[in-house]
Design a protein around this motif. Structure first.
Motif, short mmCIF file in Angstrom:
data_model
loop_
_atom_site.label_atom_id
_atom_site.label_comp_id
_atom_site.label_asym_id
_atom_site.label_seq_id
_atom_site.Cartn_x
_atom_site.Cartn_y
_atom_site.Cartn_z
N ARG A 249 0.84 -1.22 0.00
CA ARG A 249 0.00 0.00 0.00
C ARG A 249 0.87 1.25 0.00
NH1 ARG A 249 -5.06 -1.74 4.01
NH2 ARG A 249 -5.63 -3.55 2.74
N LEU A 250 1.95 1.20 0.78
CA LEU A 250 2.83 2.38 0.85
C LEU A 250 3.47 2.63 -0.52
CD1 LEU A 250 4.19 4.58 2.52
CD2 LEU A 250 5.95 2.94 3.16
N VAL A 251 4.00 1.56 -1.12
CA VAL A 251 4.65 1.71 -2.42
C VAL A 251 3.60 2.10 -3.47
CG1 VAL A 251 5.90 0.48 -4.25
CG2 VAL A 251 6.48 0.06 -1.84
N GLY A 252 2.44 1.44 -3.41
CA GLY A 252 1.38 1.67 -4.40
C GLY A 252 0.86 3.09 -4.36
N ARG A 253 0.87 3.72 -3.18
CA ARG A 253 0.36 5.10 -3.08
C ARG A 253 1.25 6.05 -3.86
NH1 ARG A 253 -0.40 7.51 2.86
NH2 ARG A 253 1.87 7.42 2.83
N GLY A 254 2.56 5.72 -3.87
CA GLY A 254 3.48 6.47 -4.72
C GLY A 254 3.69 7.92 -4.33
N THR A 255 3.43 8.27 -3.05
CA THR A 255 3.59 9.68 -2.66
C THR A 255 4.92 9.92 -1.94
OG1 THR A 255 2.17 9.13 -0.79
CG2 THR A 255 1.18 10.40 -2.56
N GLU A 256 5.69 8.85 -1.66
CA GLU A 256 6.97 9.02 -0.97
C GLU A 256 8.08 8.39 -1.82
OE1 GLU A 256 4.29 7.72 0.74
OE2 GLU A 256 3.86 9.58 1.83
N GLY A 257 9.26 8.98 -1.73
CA GLY A 257 10.42 8.38 -2.37
C GLY A 257 10.93 7.23 -1.51
N ALA A 258 11.96 6.51 -2.02
CA ALA A 258 12.46 5.31 -1.34
C ALA A 258 12.94 5.62 0.08
CB ALA A 258 13.56 4.68 -2.17
N GLU A 259 13.63 6.76 0.23
CA GLU A 259 14.20 7.08 1.54
C GLU A 259 13.10 7.36 2.57
OE1 GLU A 259 17.10 10.48 3.31
OE2 GLU A 259 17.33 9.98 1.18
N GLU A 260 12.10 8.15 2.14
CA GLU A 260 10.98 8.48 3.03
C GLU A 260 10.19 7.21 3.37
OE1 GLU A 260 10.16 10.94 4.80
OE2 GLU A 260 8.06 10.52 5.29
N ARG A 261 10.04 6.31 2.38
CA ARG A 261 9.30 5.06 2.63
C ARG A 261 10.00 4.24 3.72
NH1 ARG A 261 8.45 4.40 -3.14
NH2 ARG A 261 10.09 2.82 -3.20
N GLU A 262 11.35 4.17 3.62
CA GLU A 262 12.12 3.42 4.62
C GLU A 262 11.90 4.00 6.00
OE1 GLU A 262 13.56 0.53 4.92
OE2 GLU A 262 12.70 0.37 2.91
N ARG A 263 11.91 5.35 6.07
CA ARG A 263 11.74 6.02 7.35
C ARG A 263 10.35 5.71 7.93
NH1 ARG A 263 13.16 12.27 7.62
NH2 ARG A 263 11.43 12.44 6.19
N ARG A 264 9.33 5.76 7.07
CA ARG A 264 7.95 5.49 7.53
C ARG A 264 7.80 4.03 7.97
NH1 ARG A 264 3.26 9.12 5.45
NH2 ARG A 264 4.33 11.09 5.32
N LEU A 265 8.47 3.11 7.25
CA LEU A 265 8.34 1.69 7.63
C LEU A 265 9.04 1.42 8.97
CD1 LEU A 265 8.71 -0.07 4.15
CD2 LEU A 265 6.66 0.11 5.58
#
Ligand SMILES: Nc1ncnc2c1ncn2[C@@H]1O[C@H](COP(=O)(O)OP(=O)(O)OP(=O)(O)O)[C@@H](O)[C@H]1O
Ligand SMILES: Nc1nc2c(ncn2[C@@H]2O[C@H](COP(=O)(O)O)[C@@H](O)[C@H]2O)c(=O)[nH]1
Length: 309
Positions: A249-265
């Motif tokens: 869902r996080l990747v699919g939303r596509g609103t964050e770059g890879a670095e921000e996604r890692e931080r959120r996870l």
């Protein structure tokens, strides 16, 4: 005079049996509706079922019974039946002694929690990033007009399509500081080590004073602050069906770059560990089911889905 034997033709028997079955189904539906609306306690229905296994309640399937209990949807049902070690096809009257004890304890525990939160009209929906809090909250705003969705203030920039006053009040750092200093925020936090978010206190107080129900969709730090400030609030933790689905869902939303996604996870891992602090957990399998479960937990005077045509 010899006694006369009246023979009932098989066809008449079948009609009578089918009428009796229809009537029994109607009565079971009535009991389910009474549980769902709180007219009758689910615990009373269970006790009736155990006292009279062939009666209306006794003939009710465990699945139908549990689904009529507020805030139990199909996703939760599977887990509950597994925990209680009850097969979905079992009727209440046919449960064994241990199954009876387990389902009774389970229902008694829920009813006691509901009593503790009986007067709460304030519900806090929290959970890890991308679990679908915003999606579920939007579904509630669009389909359950009796529930007021609080609009937060934030220092982050609007995303494409976000509307001032609907999604957020977008403010700068100075304005956010001013809101804090003036005591205008019920809670506030820096989320994902990035922007600041806060819940305006005024609209919530007004809504609660009017007797309306309010939903806050905020992060876990905020949820903890609300619990401190308003212990009567009901805290709901939204869970993903699995960790992989959360990442999807996080990747699919596509609103964050890879670095921000890692931080959120990374934050999500800590947040998931806090789920036991919450009053209820709801799995966001489908948006409509999750929204319905959340609304069922709010002590609204009459929240009903908006009619669709
Ligand atoms: N039940 C669902 N099934 C499939 N996809 C979903 C479901 N609920 C939400 N989504 C999708 O998951 C993504 C994340 O949802 P959303 O933005 O609502 O999450 P969030 O919990 O508010 O995230 P954040 O805390 O990061 O703001 C979105 O693309 C949304 O469409
Ligand atoms: N503590 C608070 N958290 C809030 C509030 N409003 C939103 N949020 C949470 O922030 C994150 C990120 O949101 P996004 O819109 O930038 O993706 C999310 O977890 C929200 O629940 C608030 O008022 N207080």
């Amino acid at each position: 005079m010899p006694e006369q034997t009246v023979r009932t033709p098989p066809e008449v028997d079948r009609v009578a049996a089918s009428r009796a079955a229809v009537e029994a189904r109607r009565k079971r539906a009535e009991v389910k509706n009474n549980i769902a609306t709180g007219t009758v306690s689910a615990l009373t229905v269970l006790d009736d079922a155990f006292a009279d296994p062939e009666g209306v309640a006794g003939r009710m399937r465990a699945t139908d019974f549990l689904l009529s209990v507020p805030a139990i949807g199909r996703t939760k049902l599977t887990r509950i039946l597994e925990d209680l070690k009850i097969s979905p096809s079992k009727r209440l009257g046919g449960l064994g002694p241990n199954q009876r004890l387990r389902i009774r304890d389970f229902i008694a525990d829920r009813e006691s929690k509901n009593r503790q939160h009986k007067r709460s009209r304030l519900i806090v929906l929290a959970g890890p990033t991308a679990v679908g809090k915003g999606t579920v909250a939007t579904h509630i705003r669009e389909n359950y007009p009796d529930v007021l969705l609080s609009v937060s203030a934030t220092t982050r920039s609007p995303r494409p399509g976000e509307v001032e006053g609907i999604n957020y009040f977008f403010v700068n750092d100075e304005e956010f500081d001013r809101l804090i200093e003036n005591g205008e925020l019920l809670e506030h936090a820096t989320v994902h080590n990035a922007s600041r978010y806060g819940t305006p206190r005024g609209p919530i107080d007004e809504a609660l004073n009017r007797g309306d129900s309010v939903l806050l969709e905020i992060d876990i730090q905020g949820a903890r602050q609300v619990r401190e400030a308003m212990p009567e609030a009901t805290l709901v933790f939204l869970l993903p069906p699995s960790w992989d689905e959360l990442v999807r869902r996080l990747v699919g939303r596509g609103t964050e770059g890879a670095e921000e996604r890692e931080r959120r996870l990374e934050t999500a891992r800590h947040e998931l560990a806090a789920q036991d602090e919450f009053d209820y957990r709801v799995v966001n399998g489908t948006v409509a089911d999750a929204a319905q479960e959340v609304v069922d937990l709010i002590q609204t005077r009459g929240a009903r889905p908006r009619r669709t045509v």
